[in-house]
Scaffold this motif. Structure first.
Motif, PDB file in Angstrom:
ATOM      1  N   GLU A   1      -7.377  -2.394  11.761  1.00  0.00           N
ATOM      2  CA  GLU A   1      -7.330  -3.447  10.751  1.00  0.00           C
ATOM      3  C   GLU A   1      -8.008  -3.029   9.449  1.00  0.00           C
ATOM      4  N   SER A   2      -8.997  -2.163   9.550  1.00  0.00           N
ATOM      5  CA  SER A   2      -9.694  -1.685   8.355  1.00  0.00           C
ATOM      6  C   SER A   2      -9.109  -0.317   7.991  1.00  0.00           C
ATOM      7  N   ILE A   3      -8.187  -0.318   7.043  1.00  0.00           N
ATOM      8  CA  ILE A   3      -7.460   0.906   6.694  1.00  0.00           C
ATOM      9  C   ILE A   3      -8.226   1.657   5.597  1.00  0.00           C
ATOM     10  N   GLN A   4      -8.580   2.913   5.906  1.00  0.00           N
ATOM     11  CA  GLN A   4      -9.291   3.753   4.940  1.00  0.00           C
ATOM     12  C   GLN A   4      -8.291   4.572   4.131  1.00  0.00           C
ATOM     13  N   PRO A   5      -8.628   4.925   2.872  1.00  0.00           N
ATOM     14  CA  PRO A   5      -7.713   5.730   2.038  1.00  0.00           C
ATOM     15  C   PRO A   5      -7.375   7.078   2.653  1.00  0.00           C
ATOM     16  N   THR A   6      -8.249   7.580   3.522  1.00  0.00           N
ATOM     17  CA  THR A   6      -8.006   8.899   4.119  1.00  0.00           C
ATOM     18  C   THR A   6      -7.183   8.820   5.406  1.00  0.00           C
ATOM     19  N   GLU A   7      -6.802   7.576   5.818  1.00  0.00           N
ATOM     20  CA  GLU A   7      -6.032   7.411   7.056  1.00  0.00           C
ATOM     21  C   GLU A   7      -4.700   8.127   6.934  1.00  0.00           C
ATOM     22  N   VAL A   8      -4.305   8.817   8.028  1.00  0.00           N
ATOM     23  CA  VAL A   8      -3.054   9.589   8.060  1.00  0.00           C
ATOM     24  C   VAL A   8      -2.036   8.858   8.928  1.00  0.00           C
ATOM     25  N   LEU A   9      -0.803   8.753   8.450  1.00  0.00           N
ATOM     26  CA  LEU A   9       0.272   8.115   9.222  1.00  0.00           C
ATOM     27  C   LEU A   9       0.816   9.087  10.253  1.00  0.00           C
ATOM     28  N   LYS A  10       1.068   8.578  11.477  1.00  0.00           N
ATOM     29  CA  LYS A  10       1.568   9.419  12.565  1.00  0.00           C
ATOM     30  C   LYS A  10       2.847   8.830  13.150  1.00  0.00           C
ATOM     31  N   GLN A  11       3.642   9.687  13.804  1.00  0.00           N
ATOM     32  CA  GLN A  11       4.876   9.220  14.440  1.00  0.00           C
ATOM     33  C   GLN A  11       4.549   8.201  15.543  1.00  0.00           C
ATOM     34  N   GLY A  12       5.294   7.116  15.579  1.00  0.00           N
ATOM     35  CA  GLY A  12       5.068   6.059  16.560  1.00  0.00           C
ATOM     36  C   GLY A  12       4.181   4.946  16.063  1.00  0.00           C
ATOM     37  N   ASP A  13       3.544   5.126  14.893  1.00  0.00           N
ATOM     38  CA  ASP A  13       2.710   4.061  14.328  1.00  0.00           C
ATOM     39  C   ASP A  13       3.565   2.837  13.988  1.00  0.00           C
ATOM     40  N   ILE A  14       3.002   1.657  14.210  1.00  0.00           N
ATOM     41  CA  ILE A  14       3.636   0.411  13.761  1.00  0.00           C
ATOM     42  C   ILE A  14       2.867  -0.063  12.536  1.00  0.00           C
TER      43      ILE A  14
END
Length: 660
Positions: free
Chosen positions: A629-642
């Motif tokens: 719920e707390s999304i950081q600017p450095t978060e990386v998107l991965k396959q299978g993410d909703i």
């Protein structure tokens, strides 16, 4: 090029349009119009039809399609649930009618073999007219309609042995035993093919056809299945109508039966009109007019005798008196298969020409009267039940064996559920989970037996009868829910409940909103119409999607219900009490990162510039059942993410195409 059949069809349709239009303005059933059309344009009327045989062939197609649609609207499981009514009820109805009609004809001075054959004729009812009328009145799922269907199925089966037995009772030497044995073997093969096709073959075939997205192919396959099974049953000696019904049952086991029904309906309506017109053409007007007193007297006798016998057959199966009466009134007429059987009787000298004319006249008049009788059957049954009540016969009708046991139990502050269909059963589950004491009244004997084994507090009985309501301790109940589809029965129940208690809370489920005002006036505290409650749920979900505040949605829903659904009845306008501000021009939705490669995978969010370049805000990420719920600017998107995202509809759609 002159095509005689085309001219006859034009005459038939033209007269049908005029006559049916006039009758519709008079609020009379269209079936009557088709029958009268046949009388007017037939060989005994204005003689406007030349290709009578070709019209009869088209009428057979109508009967086939009618039974095919009825089969699709049922299922093999539902048919099995009425097997007792098919075989026991059908046998009693046919057997008793043959016995009574045969004895009467015999004591009028005719031979025993002629008497038995006349009994055969009068034991059969009209499958096409009865089921069409019940369908038009949307009663096909009612208990009396299911009983009528079951008995009609037995009649369609038994007409074949009747045709085989006819030569034997006429004194002709035929190997009847081998014929019946051959028929039984072939019938067994058809049943086996039906089961295998419904379970394994047709669902896969319909799925493969549906995947092509070709409406033409879907229509062709559906029609082919119908006529193929009908032809197969006809070849082994059973009726085309029975084969079409079996074909409908086969298709009903697939998830595509509703689509199949929708594409067949226009063809069914057209060709069944040919059938009813062809029946009307059989009436000899000159013979009818010259013998009208005798014919009408015979029609009255047939009405009383056949209705009584059919009602008795259903009552023996322990159905409530009202259901038995309604079933009997539905089956009083003489049917179309009797016409086919009468030709066999004439061939073997079991039926004279004059007797056949009386038979045809009585049959056709009874068919013409059938829609009227079914329309007024509720009032007729109600009048009969009222007389029975005054005579003290009310408690002699079929009822559940455990009524006395329930009556002795101490029930108070409980819920009474009348009807154990989908709504009734769901309500019972909710009551049980909430520890609310309840008792169910149901008229389906098989349902009562099944649910009683599970420990459900349920009794078999007709809630229109006072002693049934007394048995469930209505005077000490807190609330009653009426969840049946029979509007006339619902009205009677409300009157009976209010005659015993004015204080308990009474909720009624009805199909149509037009019935709500009358039910409320009779004493219901709350009436829930299915058609508009569904609409409320739909627009509530739509308003949520448009991000309308929940309080505003609740206010609108309450306003609609308080105004007795006037919002749906009038012109398109907003209620004055609900004036929303401009709707939000963005959506909130979720998308899955299903692709294994795109420019967003493996990149930090602060380098993707989603808001600036694509107008998308990521509100949350669900990864392997864990919500971030707390999304950081450095978060990386991965396959299978909703991804839970916010944006306009066009921006969201553009982003969806880029990530998949």
């Amino acid at each position: 090029m002159h095509i005689p059949l085309l001219q006859d069809i034009l005459v038939l349709l033209g007269f049908s349009v005029v006559i049916v239009f006039v009758l519709q303005r008079l609020k009379l059933p269209s079936i009557i119009g088709f029958l009268l059309t046949g009388v007017v344009i037939g060989p005994y009327g204005l003689s406007l039809i030349n290709a009578v045989e070709q019209v009869e062939i088209l009428s057979e197609v109508g009967v086939i399609l009618l039974l095919f649609v009825i089969g699709m609207e049922l299922s093999i499981k539902q048919l099995v649930s009425i097997k007792r009514t098919v075989f026991i009820g059908g046998f009693l109805q046919v057997g008793l009618t043959v016995l009574v009609a045969g004895l009467v004809y015999y004591f009028l001075g005719n031979s025993w073999n002629e008497a038995v054959f006349v009994g055969f004729l009068f034991s059969l009812s009209s499958t096409a007219i009865v089921l069409k009328t019940l369908q038009d009145r949307q009663e096909i799922s009612a208990p009396h309609a299911r009983n009528a269907l079951a008995i009609l199925i037995f009649q369609d089966i038994i007409v074949v042995p009747m045709m085989l037995i006819t030569p034997m009772i006429a004194g002709e030497s035929t190997n009847i035993g081998m014929s019946i044995l051959s028929l039984l073997i072939k019938s067994g093969v058809v049943l086996a093919i039906t089961y295998v096709s419904a379970r394994y073959v047709v669902p896969k075939l319909m799925h493969a056809v549906a995947k092509t997205n070709s409406k033409e192919l879907f229509l062709l396959v559906t029609i082919t299945l119908c006529f193929a099974v009908a032809f197969l049953t006809s070849e082994i000696g059973l009726s085309l109508a029975l084969g079409a019904f079996i074909a409908g049952l086969i298709v009903s086991e697939s998830e595509y039966s509703h689509q199949a029904t929708s594409i067949i309906l226009p063809f069914r309506e057209l060709f069944t009109s040919f059938f009813f017109v062809s029946v009307g053409m059989l009436l000899d007007l000159s013979f009818f007019l010259s013998n009208i007193p005798v014919i009408l007297l015979l029609v009255l006798v047939v009405f009383v005798v056949k209705s009584s016998i059919a009602a008795t057959a259903v009552a023996i199966l322990k159905y409530p008196a009202r259901t038995a009466l309604l079933t009997g009134l539905s089956l009083f007429q003489v049917g179309e298969f009797a016409f086919i059987l009468s030709k066999v009787g004439i061939q073997y000298n079991l039926l004279s020409v004059q007797t056949n004319q009386y038979f045809l006249s009585v049959s056709i008049v009874s068919m013409i009267l059938t829609p009227f009788v079914i329309i007024f059957s509720e009032k007729i049954a109600g009048r009969f039940m009222g007389i029975s009540k005054k005579l003290g016969l009310e408690k002699t009708v079929a009822s559940d064996n455990n009524i006395e046991e329930i009556a002795k139990a101490k029930l108070e502050n409980h819920l009474v559920i009348i009807g154990y269909g989908i709504n009734g059963s769901n309500l019972a589950k909710a009551a049980a989970s909430s520890n609310i004491p309840f008792i169910v009244i149901e008229m389906n004997a098989e349902t009562v037996r099944r649910e009683k084994r599970k420990g459900l507090p349920i009794i078999f009985g007709d809630a229109t009868q006072d002693h049934i309501l007394e048995a469930v301790h209505l005077s000490t109940a807190r609330a009653v829910v009426i969840a049946i589809s029979d509007n006339f029965g619902t009205q009677t129940i409300i009157k009976n409940i209010r005659s015993q208690s004015d204080s308990l809370f009474l909720v009624v489920r009805t199909r149509y909103v037009k019935e709500t005002s009358e039910l409320l006036a009779l004493g219901a505290d709350d009436v829930i119409p299915e058609e508009f409650e569904t609409s409320i749920q739909i627009f509530a979900h739509i308003l949520q999607n448009f991000l309308v505040p929940e309080s505003d949605i609740e206010q609108l829903v309450e306003k609609v219900r308080a105004d007795n659904y006037q919002l749906f009845k009038g012109e398109l306008k907003r209620p004055k009490t609900y004036r929303p501000n401009n709707l939000a021009d963005f959506n909130i939705t979720c998308l899955r990162m299903s692709a294994d490669s795109n420019k967003f995978l493996g990149e930090p969010l602060d380098e993707l510039h989603l808001r600036f370049e694509y107008g998308i805000n990521i509100l949350g990420i669900k990864r392997k059942n864990e919500m971030l719920e707390s999304i950081q600017p450095t978060e990386v998107l991965k396959q299978g993410d909703i991804l839970y995202i916010q944006g306009s509809q066009s921006q969201i759609e553009q982003f969806r195409k880029m990530i998949n």
